[in-house]
Design a protein around this motif. Structure first.
Motif, mmCIF file in Angstrom:
data_model
loop_
_atom_site.group_PDB
_atom_site.id
_atom_site.type_symbol
_atom_site.label_atom_id
_atom_site.label_comp_id
_atom_site.label_asym_id
_atom_site.label_seq_id
_atom_site.Cartn_x
_atom_site.Cartn_y
_atom_site.Cartn_z
ATOM 1 N N GLU A 1 0.821 -1.213 0.000
ATOM 2 C CA GLU A 1 0.000 0.000 0.000
ATOM 3 C C GLU A 1 0.858 1.268 0.000
ATOM 4 O O GLU A 1 0.385 2.333 -0.391
ATOM 5 C CB GLU A 1 -0.967 0.009 1.187
ATOM 6 C CG GLU A 1 -0.370 0.313 2.538
ATOM 7 C CD GLU A 1 -1.415 0.366 3.640
ATOM 8 O OE1 GLU A 1 -2.629 0.366 3.337
ATOM 9 O OE2 GLU A 1 -1.012 0.409 4.827
ATOM 10 N N ARG B 1 -9.945 -0.225 11.384
ATOM 11 C CA ARG B 1 -9.191 0.128 10.182
ATOM 12 C C ARG B 1 -8.046 -0.843 9.924
ATOM 13 O O ARG B 1 -7.878 -1.339 8.824
ATOM 14 C CB ARG B 1 -8.639 1.549 10.307
ATOM 15 C CG ARG B 1 -9.680 2.637 10.166
ATOM 16 C CD ARG B 1 -8.994 3.973 9.914
ATOM 17 N NE ARG B 1 -9.923 5.083 9.848
ATOM 18 C CZ ARG B 1 -9.527 6.356 9.763
ATOM 19 N NH1 ARG B 1 -8.229 6.659 9.738
ATOM 20 N NH2 ARG B 1 -10.421 7.324 9.703
ATOM 21 N N GLN B 2 -7.228 -1.068 10.952
ATOM 22 C CA GLN B 2 -6.102 -1.988 10.807
ATOM 23 C C GLN B 2 -6.411 -3.276 11.556
ATOM 24 O O GLN B 2 -6.816 -3.233 12.724
ATOM 25 C CB GLN B 2 -4.816 -1.362 11.348
ATOM 26 C CG GLN B 2 -4.324 -0.167 10.541
ATOM 27 C CD GLN B 2 -2.971 0.328 11.034
ATOM 28 O OE1 GLN B 2 -2.912 1.250 11.821
ATOM 29 N NE2 GLN B 2 -1.893 -0.284 10.543
ATOM 30 N N ASN C 1 -3.520 -0.746 5.852
ATOM 31 C CA ASN C 1 -4.665 0.135 6.099
ATOM 32 C C ASN C 1 -4.356 1.241 7.088
ATOM 33 O O ASN C 1 -5.206 1.623 7.896
ATOM 34 C CB ASN C 1 -5.897 -0.658 6.536
ATOM 35 C CG ASN C 1 -6.402 -1.581 5.442
ATOM 36 O OD1 ASN C 1 -6.316 -1.250 4.258
ATOM 37 N ND2 ASN C 1 -6.892 -2.743 5.817
#
Length: 235
Positions: free
Chosen positions: A43, A172-173, A210
């Motif tokens: 990412e 989120r993570q 993320n």
């Protein structure tokens, strides 16, 4: 040792409390491992292949301690419009050395905690594009949030288990420590080739995918299996 009374500007030690011990861990250096989860490497535009780990540092006074059951007020920093969270396992060094063998490296780790490597992402990217150092993006006031330490003699060494971060109740993570490209033992061994590790050093062991922005008013909950969850409000 130089008497404190002869020091021009005495500086207080940076301390992290140790769970159920009434004692504190005095921080000497903060090392951070970059891109240690393959999905996060992707990412960030990197190569997820198992290349040698790379390291950067944060200043010791960047530490901000988050105690269990207490919401830490964390100031939104200056000079950024893209401030990111990165939840990480923190390993504390209790015995140092050089050229440490990976098979015995965990003997050097005395404790673990939940940590957040806070990042001014826009500044980090701008510096990377200019092939300049990352310091303004990574090494600033309050950039190293950490929970209280748990002794390895009490909880064992953490090699697997859930690592998560939620913002305003939304996850989120979410990953597992087993997904680290380089284990804590391997991180210690590699790092000791570049620096002599000493008691008081801590290692932020990389973040899963993320990562993302937070804004004033947001509340982050960071957790790793076997350690205290910490809560942080962006002030």
């Amino acid at each position: 040792m130089t008497p404190l009374a002869s020091v021009l500007f005495p500086v207080a030690p940076v301390l992290i409390p140790v769970c159920r011990s009434g004692r504190h861990f005095q921080v000497r250096r903060i090392y951070c491992v970059g891109r240690n989860y393959a999905a996060h490497a992707r990412e960030m535009g990197g190569d997820p292949a198992r290349e040698p780990p790379f390291f950067f540092q944060k200043p010791t006074d960047a530490i901000q301690v988050a105690l269990p059951g207490v919401t830490l007020e964390h100031p939104y920093p200056s000079m950024t419009a893209n401030y990111h969270h990165e939840v990480e396992l923190v390993a504390a060094i209790g015995k140092g050395g050089r050229d440490i063998d990976a098979f015995g490296a965990l003997d050097c780790v005395c404790a673990y905690a939940v940590g957040l490597d806070m990042t001014r992402r826009d500044l980090q990217r701008a510096m990377a594009e200019q092939q300049k150092p990352w310091e303004v993006g990574k090494s600033f006031d309050h950039a190293a949030i950490v929970g209280q330490l748990h002794l390895a003699s009490d909880i064992g060494h953490l090699a697997r288990g859930a690592i998560t971060l939620a913002v305003n109740g939304q996850v989120r993570q979410s990953s597992d420590l087993a997904n680290m490209t380089w284990s804590v033992a391997e991180q210690v061994a590699n790092l000791s080739r570049y620096y002599e590790l000493l008691p008081g050093d801590i290692i932020y062991s990389g973040t899963p995918e993320n990562v993302g922005p937070v804004m004033p008013g947001d509340v982050m909950d960071a957790a790793i299996a076997g350690l205290d969850e910490i809560r942080i409000r962006i002030a």
